[in-house]
Motif scaffolding. Structure first.
Motif, mmCIF file in Angstrom:
data_model
loop_
_atom_site.group_PDB
_atom_site.id
_atom_site.type_symbol
_atom_site.label_atom_id
_atom_site.label_comp_id
_atom_site.label_asym_id
_atom_site.label_seq_id
_atom_site.Cartn_x
_atom_site.Cartn_y
_atom_site.Cartn_z
ATOM 1 N N GLN A 21 0.854 -1.187 0.000
ATOM 2 C CA GLN A 21 0.000 0.000 0.000
ATOM 3 C C GLN A 21 0.891 1.239 0.000
ATOM 4 O O GLN A 21 1.830 1.333 0.775
ATOM 5 C CB GLN A 21 -0.885 0.012 1.256
ATOM 6 C CG GLN A 21 -1.870 1.142 1.318
ATOM 7 C CD GLN A 21 -3.067 0.918 0.409
ATOM 8 O OE1 GLN A 21 -3.519 -0.199 0.247
ATOM 9 N NE2 GLN A 21 -3.559 1.970 -0.192
ATOM 10 N N GLU A 22 0.610 2.180 -0.897
ATOM 11 C CA GLU A 22 1.344 3.448 -0.966
ATOM 12 C C GLU A 22 0.323 4.574 -1.075
ATOM 13 O O GLU A 22 -0.061 4.965 -2.174
ATOM 14 C CB GLU A 22 2.298 3.451 -2.156
ATOM 15 C CG GLU A 22 3.402 2.424 -2.015
ATOM 16 C CD GLU A 22 4.402 2.466 -3.156
ATOM 17 O OE1 GLU A 22 4.211 3.235 -4.122
ATOM 18 O OE2 GLU A 22 5.377 1.708 -3.089
ATOM 19 N N ASP A 24 -3.016 6.104 -1.491
ATOM 20 C CA ASP A 24 -4.265 5.611 -2.080
ATOM 21 C C ASP A 24 -4.017 4.661 -3.259
ATOM 22 O O ASP A 24 -4.934 4.313 -3.978
ATOM 23 C CB ASP A 24 -5.157 6.782 -2.510
ATOM 24 C CG ASP A 24 -4.521 7.641 -3.595
ATOM 25 O OD1 ASP A 24 -3.286 7.556 -3.775
ATOM 26 O OD2 ASP A 24 -5.255 8.397 -4.259
ATOM 27 N N ARG A 25 -2.772 4.255 -3.431
ATOM 28 C CA ARG A 25 -2.408 3.337 -4.519
ATOM 29 C C ARG A 25 -1.796 2.063 -3.959
ATOM 30 O O ARG A 25 -1.434 1.992 -2.796
ATOM 31 C CB ARG A 25 -1.399 3.999 -5.459
ATOM 32 C CG ARG A 25 -1.976 5.190 -6.173
ATOM 33 C CD ARG A 25 -0.991 5.733 -7.134
ATOM 34 N NE ARG A 25 -1.577 6.846 -7.862
ATOM 35 C CZ ARG A 25 -0.975 7.496 -8.804
ATOM 36 N NH1 ARG A 25 0.258 7.170 -9.151
ATOM 37 N NH2 ARG A 25 -1.568 8.490 -9.414
ATOM 38 N N VAL A 26 -1.671 1.099 -4.818
ATOM 39 C CA VAL A 26 -1.055 -0.175 -4.449
ATOM 40 C C VAL A 26 0.040 -0.493 -5.457
ATOM 41 O O VAL A 26 -0.128 -0.315 -6.654
ATOM 42 C CB VAL A 26 -2.114 -1.301 -4.441
ATOM 43 C CG1 VAL A 26 -1.469 -2.639 -4.173
ATOM 44 C CG2 VAL A 26 -3.191 -1.027 -3.413
ATOM 45 N N ARG A 27 1.171 -0.952 -4.975
ATOM 46 C CA ARG A 27 2.285 -1.362 -5.844
ATOM 47 C C ARG A 27 2.401 -2.881 -5.810
ATOM 48 O O ARG A 27 2.503 -3.482 -4.751
ATOM 49 C CB ARG A 27 3.592 -0.740 -5.382
ATOM 50 C CG ARG A 27 4.784 -1.169 -6.223
ATOM 51 C CD ARG A 27 6.081 -0.571 -5.725
ATOM 52 N NE ARG A 27 6.033 0.864 -5.706
ATOM 53 C CZ ARG A 27 6.459 1.652 -6.703
ATOM 54 N NH1 ARG A 27 6.949 1.093 -7.787
ATOM 55 N NH2 ARG A 27 6.388 2.949 -6.606
ATOM 56 N N HIS A 55 -0.007 -7.011 -16.333
ATOM 57 C CA HIS A 55 -0.266 -5.788 -15.577
ATOM 58 C C HIS A 55 -0.882 -4.694 -16.457
ATOM 59 O O HIS A 55 -1.681 -3.890 -15.982
ATOM 60 C CB HIS A 55 0.991 -5.301 -14.885
ATOM 61 C CG HIS A 55 1.431 -6.239 -13.789
ATOM 62 N ND1 HIS A 55 0.597 -6.643 -12.770
ATOM 63 C CD2 HIS A 55 2.603 -6.871 -13.578
ATOM 64 C CE1 HIS A 55 1.243 -7.472 -11.966
ATOM 65 N NE2 HIS A 55 2.457 -7.630 -12.440
ATOM 66 N N ALA A 60 -2.467 -1.054 -15.145
ATOM 67 C CA ALA A 60 -1.392 -0.502 -14.325
ATOM 68 C C ALA A 60 -1.072 0.920 -14.768
ATOM 69 O O ALA A 60 -1.067 1.229 -15.960
ATOM 70 C CB ALA A 60 -0.146 -1.365 -14.438
ATOM 71 N N LEU A 61 -0.831 1.800 -13.811
ATOM 72 C CA LEU A 61 -0.492 3.187 -14.119
ATOM 73 C C LEU A 61 0.953 3.320 -14.583
ATOM 74 O O LEU A 61 1.287 4.214 -15.346
ATOM 75 C CB LEU A 61 -0.721 4.078 -12.890
ATOM 76 C CG LEU A 61 -2.163 4.142 -12.391
ATOM 77 C CD1 LEU A 61 -2.227 4.971 -11.109
ATOM 78 C CD2 LEU A 61 -3.073 4.741 -13.456
ATOM 79 N N GLU A 62 1.812 2.434 -14.104
ATOM 80 C CA GLU A 62 3.232 2.499 -14.449
ATOM 81 C C GLU A 62 3.802 1.086 -14.445
ATOM 82 O O GLU A 62 3.464 0.281 -13.593
ATOM 83 C CB GLU A 62 3.967 3.347 -13.409
ATOM 84 C CG GLU A 62 5.430 3.502 -13.656
ATOM 85 C CD GLU A 62 6.108 4.323 -12.566
ATOM 86 O OE1 GLU A 62 7.314 4.132 -12.400
ATOM 87 O OE2 GLU A 62 5.440 5.114 -11.896
#
Length: 71
Positions: A21-22, A24-27, A55, A60-62
């Motif tokens: 968890q980062e 409000d995002r998740v890695r 992904h 995935a955003l990145e």
């Protein structure tokens, strides 16, 4: 989550997936160890392709990826 896979051409394909968890995002982090003898470089590139595609499909955003030599 961990898995250990193999087939006649790949002696070892160990996959460790961790989720962090980062804010409000998740890695998602995929660590994969591949031993396919002389075919290891090809198997590593195939694995990078497979996980990137997976992904991307999950929006995935990145995406980043790297292939490191055995330690």
């Amino acid at each position: 989550i961990q898995s250990r896979e193999h087939n006649p051409n790949i002696k070892r394909w160990d996959h460790h997936l961790s989720v962090h968890q980062e804010g409000d995002r998740v890695r998602w982090v995929d660590d994969v160890v591949i031993d396919a003898g002389w075919q290891s470089a090809f198997a590593a590139r195939f694995g990078l392709y497979v996980y990137r595609r997976r992904h991307r499909h999950r929006k995935a955003l990145e995406l980043t990826g790297r292939i490191l030599p055995a330690r």
